[in-house]
Write a protein that holds these residues in place. Structure first.
Motif, short mmCIF file in Angstrom:
data_model
loop_
_atom_site.label_atom_id
_atom_site.label_comp_id
_atom_site.label_asym_id
_atom_site.label_seq_id
_atom_site.Cartn_x
_atom_site.Cartn_y
_atom_site.Cartn_z
N ASN A 3 41.61 46.57 33.18
CA ASN A 3 41.04 45.83 34.30
C ASN A 3 42.22 45.19 35.01
O ASN A 3 42.67 44.10 34.64
N LYS A 4 42.77 45.87 36.01
CA LYS A 4 43.97 45.39 36.68
C LYS A 4 43.85 45.62 38.18
O LYS A 4 43.44 46.68 38.62
N VAL A 5 44.24 44.60 38.94
CA VAL A 5 44.23 44.66 40.40
C VAL A 5 45.62 44.29 40.89
O VAL A 5 46.21 43.33 40.40
N THR A 6 46.14 45.06 41.84
CA THR A 6 47.42 44.77 42.46
C THR A 6 47.21 44.76 43.96
O THR A 6 46.71 45.74 44.52
N LEU A 7 47.58 43.65 44.61
CA LEU A 7 47.37 43.51 46.05
C LEU A 7 48.59 42.92 46.73
O LEU A 7 49.30 42.10 46.14
N ARG A 79 43.07 40.43 37.49
CA ARG A 79 41.95 41.20 36.93
C ARG A 79 40.67 40.81 37.66
O ARG A 79 40.56 39.70 38.20
N LEU A 80 39.72 41.71 37.69
CA LEU A 80 38.43 41.43 38.31
C LEU A 80 37.54 40.66 37.35
O LEU A 80 37.54 40.93 36.14
N GLN A 81 36.78 39.73 37.90
CA GLN A 81 35.80 39.00 37.10
C GLN A 81 34.56 38.79 37.96
O GLN A 81 34.64 38.23 39.05
N THR A 82 33.43 39.27 37.48
CA THR A 82 32.17 39.14 38.21
C THR A 82 31.29 38.11 37.52
O THR A 82 31.16 38.12 36.30
N ASP A 97 35.54 37.93 41.80
CA ASP A 97 36.81 37.31 42.15
C ASP A 97 37.94 38.07 41.45
O ASP A 97 37.72 38.77 40.46
N ILE A 98 39.13 37.88 41.96
CA ILE A 98 40.33 38.36 41.28
C ILE A 98 40.97 37.16 40.62
O ILE A 98 41.28 36.17 41.29
N ILE A 99 41.11 37.20 39.32
CA ILE A 99 41.76 36.13 38.58
C ILE A 99 43.25 36.48 38.53
O ILE A 99 43.65 37.46 37.91
N ALA A 100 44.06 35.69 39.24
CA ALA A 100 45.49 35.99 39.36
C ALA A 100 46.21 35.75 38.04
O ALA A 100 46.00 34.72 37.39
N GLU A 101 47.04 36.69 37.67
CA GLU A 101 47.88 36.55 36.48
C GLU A 101 49.34 36.45 36.86
O GLU A 101 50.12 35.81 36.18
N GLN A 102 49.72 37.10 37.98
CA GLN A 102 51.07 36.99 38.50
C GLN A 102 50.99 36.90 40.02
O GLN A 102 50.10 37.48 40.63
#
Length: 148
Positions: A3-7, A79-82, A97-102
């Motif tokens: 579960n990874k998001v990069t923007l 990561r995505l969190q619904t 939402d996207i929970i920012a890790e970096q």
């Protein structure tokens, strides 16, 4: 599972900071990412903007609150969190939402970039030539019909 998001995008408004009942700093931002391309059949330039809700916690939230503002460009990994909630009409609704890790601030005044990871101290990278912006126009010979 992954579960990874990069923007990479720009803030649509100033960060919204809150403090939870247990004292945790929580900051939310609205991040715009824009995709640009040339329509292969009409050769017309096209553009599509997506809006993302990003949430930061603790030290990372404090850094976002202090240094970012409307228009700031940032790189975010998270990561995505619904979450499910009930609307005023009693119907179930969902919010993702996207929970920012970096987080990495781009386009800073010093010409360098600053890196912030959840729970770590700020570090400043040496000034280096900046990579082409992801918001730059896509080359006209780009094949946008890739099947994957």
């Amino acid at each position: 599972m992954l579960n990874k998001v990069t923007l990479i995008g720009n803030l649509g408004q100033d960060p919204d900071a809150r403090t939870s009942p247990n004292g945790t700093t929580v900051v939310r931002i609205s991040l715009a990412t824009t995709r640009r391309w040339t329509d292969r059949q009409t050769q017309e330039r096209k553009e599509a903007t997506e809006w993302h809700r990003v949430v930061f916690f603790n030290r990372q939230a404090e850094v976002v609150q202090q240094y970012l503002k409307k228009g700031s460009q940032v790189y975010i990994e998270g990561r995505l969190q619904t979450q499910k909630y009930q609307g005023k009409d009693g119907q179930d609704r969902y919010s993702t939402d996207i929970i920012a890790e970096q987080m990495q601030m781009l386009g800073g005044r010093s010409g360098g970039t600053s890196n912030y990871s959840d729970g770590s101290q700020a570090t400043t990278a040496p000034a280096t030539p900046q990579a082409p912006s992801p918001m730059a126009p896509v080359p006209d010979d780009f094949d946008d019909d890739i099947p994957f």
